[in-house]
Design a protein around this motif. Structure first.
Motif, mmCIF file in Angstrom:
data_model
loop_
_atom_site.group_PDB
_atom_site.id
_atom_site.type_symbol
_atom_site.label_atom_id
_atom_site.label_comp_id
_atom_site.label_asym_id
_atom_site.label_seq_id
_atom_site.Cartn_x
_atom_site.Cartn_y
_atom_site.Cartn_z
ATOM 1 N N LEU A 72 43.074 39.258 11.776
ATOM 2 C CA LEU A 72 43.062 37.805 11.692
ATOM 3 C C LEU A 72 41.684 37.242 12.031
ATOM 4 N N GLN A 73 41.021 37.873 12.978
ATOM 5 C CA GLN A 73 39.668 37.447 13.345
ATOM 6 C C GLN A 73 38.712 37.637 12.160
ATOM 7 N N ARG A 74 38.814 38.764 11.467
ATOM 8 C CA ARG A 74 37.972 38.988 10.282
ATOM 9 C C ARG A 74 38.274 37.976 9.180
ATOM 10 N N GLN A 75 39.531 37.545 9.102
ATOM 11 C CA GLN A 75 39.931 36.550 8.106
ATOM 12 C C GLN A 75 39.555 35.133 8.532
ATOM 13 N N LYS A 76 38.992 35.011 9.727
ATOM 14 C CA LYS A 76 38.633 33.725 10.307
ATOM 15 C C LYS A 76 39.856 32.857 10.611
ATOM 16 N N ASP A 77 40.990 33.502 10.817
ATOM 17 C CA ASP A 77 42.185 32.811 11.301
ATOM 18 C C ASP A 77 42.120 32.875 12.824
ATOM 19 N N TYR A 78 41.233 32.060 13.389
ATOM 20 C CA TYR A 78 40.973 32.123 14.822
ATOM 21 C C TYR A 78 42.178 31.717 15.684
ATOM 22 N N PRO A 79 42.937 30.687 15.301
ATOM 23 C CA PRO A 79 44.125 30.388 16.123
ATOM 24 C C PRO A 79 45.125 31.550 16.141
ATOM 25 N N GLY A 80 45.332 32.184 14.994
ATOM 26 C CA GLY A 80 46.243 33.328 14.935
ATOM 27 C C GLY A 80 45.726 34.495 15.753
ATOM 28 N N ALA A 81 44.423 34.767 15.638
ATOM 29 C CA ALA A 81 43.815 35.863 16.400
ATOM 30 C C ALA A 81 43.907 35.589 17.896
ATOM 31 N N ARG A 82 43.652 34.329 18.290
ATOM 32 C CA ARG A 82 43.734 33.972 19.709
ATOM 33 C C ARG A 82 45.123 34.305 20.263
ATOM 34 N N GLU A 83 46.151 33.914 19.546
ATOM 35 C CA GLU A 83 47.511 34.161 20.020
ATOM 36 C C GLU A 83 47.816 35.655 20.120
ATOM 37 N N ARG A 84 47.374 36.430 19.145
ATOM 38 C CA ARG A 84 47.603 37.880 19.179
ATOM 39 C C ARG A 84 46.859 38.524 20.345
ATOM 40 N N TYR A 85 45.607 38.096 20.603
ATOM 41 C CA TYR A 85 44.871 38.663 21.741
ATOM 42 C C TYR A 85 45.562 38.312 23.053
ATOM 43 N N TYR A 86 46.119 37.104 23.146
ATOM 44 C CA TYR A 86 46.876 36.753 24.349
ATOM 45 C C TYR A 86 48.079 37.677 24.520
ATOM 46 N N VAL A 87 48.752 37.999 23.421
ATOM 47 C CA VAL A 87 49.900 38.917 23.482
ATOM 48 C C VAL A 87 49.446 40.281 24.000
ATOM 49 N N VAL A 88 48.319 40.758 23.486
ATOM 50 C CA VAL A 88 47.793 42.055 23.931
ATOM 51 C C VAL A 88 47.528 42.014 25.430
ATOM 52 N N LEU A 89 46.862 40.961 25.885
ATOM 53 C CA LEU A 89 46.477 40.886 27.294
ATOM 54 C C LEU A 89 47.659 40.656 28.224
#
Length: 176
Positions: A72-89
Protein backbone atom coordinates in the motif's frame (compact mmCIF):
# COMPACT_ATOMS: atom_id res chain seq x y z
CA UNK A 1 -14.58 -38.23 3.08
CA UNK A 2 -13.38 -34.84 4.31
CA UNK A 3 -15.08 -34.85 7.70
CA UNK A 4 -15.91 -37.65 10.08
CA UNK A 5 -19.48 -38.24 11.10
CA UNK A 6 -20.43 -34.64 11.98
CA UNK A 7 -24.19 -34.33 12.21
CA UNK A 8 -24.27 -30.69 11.22
CA UNK A 9 -21.81 -28.14 9.95
CA UNK A 10 -21.40 -26.86 13.50
CA UNK A 11 -20.75 -30.25 15.14
CA UNK A 12 -17.19 -31.09 14.27
CA UNK A 13 -15.09 -33.67 15.97
CA UNK A 14 -11.63 -32.54 17.05
CA UNK A 15 -9.96 -34.29 14.09
CA UNK A 16 -12.34 -32.43 11.75
CA UNK A 17 -11.22 -29.11 13.23
CA UNK A 18 -7.60 -30.05 12.67
CA UNK A 19 -8.35 -30.90 9.04
CA UNK A 20 -10.17 -27.60 8.50
CA UNK A 21 -7.30 -25.65 10.12
CA UNK A 22 -4.81 -27.48 7.91
CA UNK A 23 -6.71 -26.69 4.71
CA UNK A 24 -7.24 -23.10 5.78
CA UNK A 25 -3.52 -22.69 6.47
CA UNK A 26 -2.70 -24.09 3.01
CA UNK A 27 -5.24 -21.73 1.45
CA UNK A 28 -3.73 -18.72 3.20
CA UNK A 29 -0.24 -19.73 2.09
CA UNK A 30 -1.48 -20.11 -1.49
CA UNK A 31 -3.13 -16.68 -1.39
CA UNK A 32 0.08 -15.07 -0.11
CA UNK A 33 2.27 -16.85 -2.67
CA UNK A 34 0.02 -15.71 -5.50
CA UNK A 35 -0.07 -12.17 -4.07
CA UNK A 36 3.72 -12.12 -3.93
CA UNK A 37 3.93 -13.24 -7.58
CA UNK A 38 1.44 -10.57 -8.64
CA UNK A 39 3.33 -7.99 -6.62
CA UNK A 40 6.52 -8.86 -8.49
CA UNK A 41 4.78 -8.30 -11.83
CA UNK A 42 3.47 -4.89 -10.68
CA UNK A 43 -0.12 -6.12 -10.41
CA UNK A 44 -0.34 -4.38 -7.08
CA UNK A 45 -4.09 -3.95 -6.72
CA UNK A 46 -4.71 -7.65 -7.33
CA UNK A 47 -1.92 -8.55 -4.91
CA UNK A 48 -3.40 -6.26 -2.24
CA UNK A 49 -6.79 -7.94 -2.66
CA UNK A 50 -5.19 -11.36 -2.15
CA UNK A 51 -3.34 -10.23 0.98
CA UNK A 52 -6.64 -8.88 2.31
CA UNK A 53 -8.30 -12.22 1.51
CA UNK A 54 -5.57 -14.03 3.42
CA UNK A 55 -6.11 -11.75 6.41
CA UNK A 56 -9.86 -12.32 6.25
CA UNK A 57 -9.38 -16.08 6.07
CA UNK A 58 -6.81 -16.32 8.84
CA UNK A 59 -7.31 -13.30 11.03
CA UNK A 60 -4.72 -10.74 12.04
CA UNK A 61 -1.26 -11.87 11.05
CA UNK A 62 1.58 -9.39 11.45
CA UNK A 63 3.69 -10.74 8.58
CA UNK A 64 0.81 -10.58 6.08
CA UNK A 65 -0.20 -7.16 7.41
CA UNK A 66 3.40 -5.99 6.93
CA UNK A 67 3.44 -7.23 3.32
CA UNK A 68 0.17 -5.45 2.65
CA UNK A 69 1.37 -2.26 4.36
CA UNK A 70 4.52 -2.13 2.23
CA UNK A 71 2.48 -2.73 -0.90
CA UNK A 72 0.00 0.00 0.00
CA UNK A 73 2.90 2.33 0.73
CA UNK A 74 4.34 1.69 -2.75
CA UNK A 75 0.89 2.41 -4.20
CA UNK A 76 0.89 5.68 -2.25
CA UNK A 77 -2.19 4.58 -0.32
CA UNK A 78 -0.74 6.17 2.80
CA UNK A 79 -3.88 6.00 4.98
CA UNK A 80 -4.21 2.27 4.21
CA UNK A 81 -0.51 1.66 4.85
CA UNK A 82 -0.68 3.60 8.12
CA UNK A 83 -3.49 1.39 9.40
CA UNK A 84 -1.70 -1.82 8.40
CA UNK A 85 1.54 -0.71 10.11
CA UNK A 86 -0.47 0.03 13.25
CA UNK A 87 -1.87 -3.52 13.08
CA UNK A 88 1.66 -4.91 12.78
CA UNK A 89 2.88 -2.88 15.75
CA UNK A 90 -0.08 -3.89 17.90
CA UNK A 91 1.09 -7.49 17.73
CA UNK A 92 4.84 -6.93 17.26
CA UNK A 93 5.92 -3.79 19.11
CA UNK A 94 9.59 -4.44 18.33
CA UNK A 95 9.20 -4.51 14.55
CA UNK A 96 11.78 -1.89 13.65
CA UNK A 97 10.98 -1.86 9.94
CA UNK A 98 7.29 -1.31 10.64
CA UNK A 99 8.15 1.62 12.93
CA UNK A 100 10.48 3.17 10.35
CA UNK A 101 8.00 2.69 7.51
CA UNK A 102 5.20 4.04 9.68
CA UNK A 103 7.32 7.16 10.20
CA UNK A 104 7.73 7.53 6.43
CA UNK A 105 4.00 7.10 5.86
CA UNK A 106 3.09 9.57 8.60
CA UNK A 107 5.53 12.08 7.11
CA UNK A 108 3.80 11.70 3.74
CA UNK A 109 0.44 12.27 5.43
CA UNK A 110 1.72 15.45 7.05
CA UNK A 111 1.48 13.98 10.55
CA UNK A 112 4.89 15.31 11.50
CA UNK A 113 4.74 14.88 15.28
CA UNK A 114 3.62 11.25 14.92
CA UNK A 115 6.31 10.64 12.29
CA UNK A 116 8.95 11.96 14.66
CA UNK A 117 7.61 9.68 17.40
CA UNK A 118 7.71 6.68 15.06
CA UNK A 119 11.30 7.40 13.99
CA UNK A 120 12.37 7.93 17.60
CA UNK A 121 10.66 4.64 18.51
CA UNK A 122 12.65 2.85 15.81
CA UNK A 123 15.88 4.40 17.09
CA UNK A 124 15.04 3.43 20.67
CA UNK A 125 14.97 -0.18 19.50
CA UNK A 126 17.91 0.07 17.10
CA UNK A 127 20.08 3.13 17.74
CA UNK A 128 22.32 2.44 14.72
CA UNK A 129 19.56 2.60 12.08
CA UNK A 130 21.34 5.14 9.88
CA UNK A 131 18.54 5.74 7.38
CA UNK A 132 16.18 6.60 10.22
CA UNK A 133 18.76 9.02 11.65
CA UNK A 134 18.86 10.72 8.26
CA UNK A 135 15.08 10.81 7.87
CA UNK A 136 14.52 12.05 11.41
CA UNK A 137 17.25 14.66 10.90
CA UNK A 138 15.53 15.91 7.74
CA UNK A 139 12.15 16.08 9.44
CA UNK A 140 13.52 17.92 12.47
CA UNK A 141 15.43 20.30 10.17
CA UNK A 142 12.24 21.08 8.24
CA UNK A 143 10.48 21.76 11.55
CA UNK A 144 13.16 24.25 12.54
CA UNK A 145 14.77 22.06 15.21
CA UNK A 146 18.18 22.38 13.59
CA UNK A 147 20.25 21.51 16.66
CA UNK A 148 18.62 18.12 17.20
CA UNK A 149 18.49 17.60 13.42
CA UNK A 150 22.24 18.15 13.30
CA UNK A 151 22.82 15.39 15.86
CA UNK A 152 20.95 12.86 13.70
CA UNK A 153 22.49 14.05 10.44
CA UNK A 154 26.00 13.80 11.92
CA UNK A 155 25.20 10.30 13.20
CA UNK A 156 24.12 9.37 9.67
CA UNK A 157 27.28 10.85 8.14
CA UNK A 158 29.57 9.17 10.69
CA UNK A 159 28.06 5.78 9.92
CA UNK A 160 27.63 6.26 6.20
CA UNK A 161 30.13 8.85 4.92
CA UNK A 162 29.57 7.80 1.32
CA UNK A 163 25.87 7.06 1.65
CA UNK A 164 23.23 7.99 -0.90
CA UNK A 165 22.09 11.00 1.14
CA UNK A 166 25.52 12.29 2.13
CA UNK A 167 25.43 15.43 -0.01
CA UNK A 168 21.97 16.40 1.22
CA UNK A 169 22.90 15.79 4.85
CA UNK A 170 26.04 17.94 4.49
CA UNK A 171 24.01 20.66 2.76
CA UNK A 172 21.55 20.79 5.67
CA UNK A 173 24.34 20.86 8.24
CA UNK A 174 26.07 23.71 6.43
CA UNK A 175 22.88 25.77 6.20
CA UNK A 176 22.42 25.95 9.98
Amino acid sequence: KLFSSARSIFQFHQEDRSTVRHFLKLHIISLCELAWKLENTNRWEEAADLYRSALIAGGADSSISFQLAELLQRQKDYPGARERYYVVLESDRDNIEARANLGRVLRELGETAKAIDAFQGALALYPDYLDVHYELGCLLFQNGNKEEAGEHLRRYLNGSPDGPQTDHAIEMLNSK
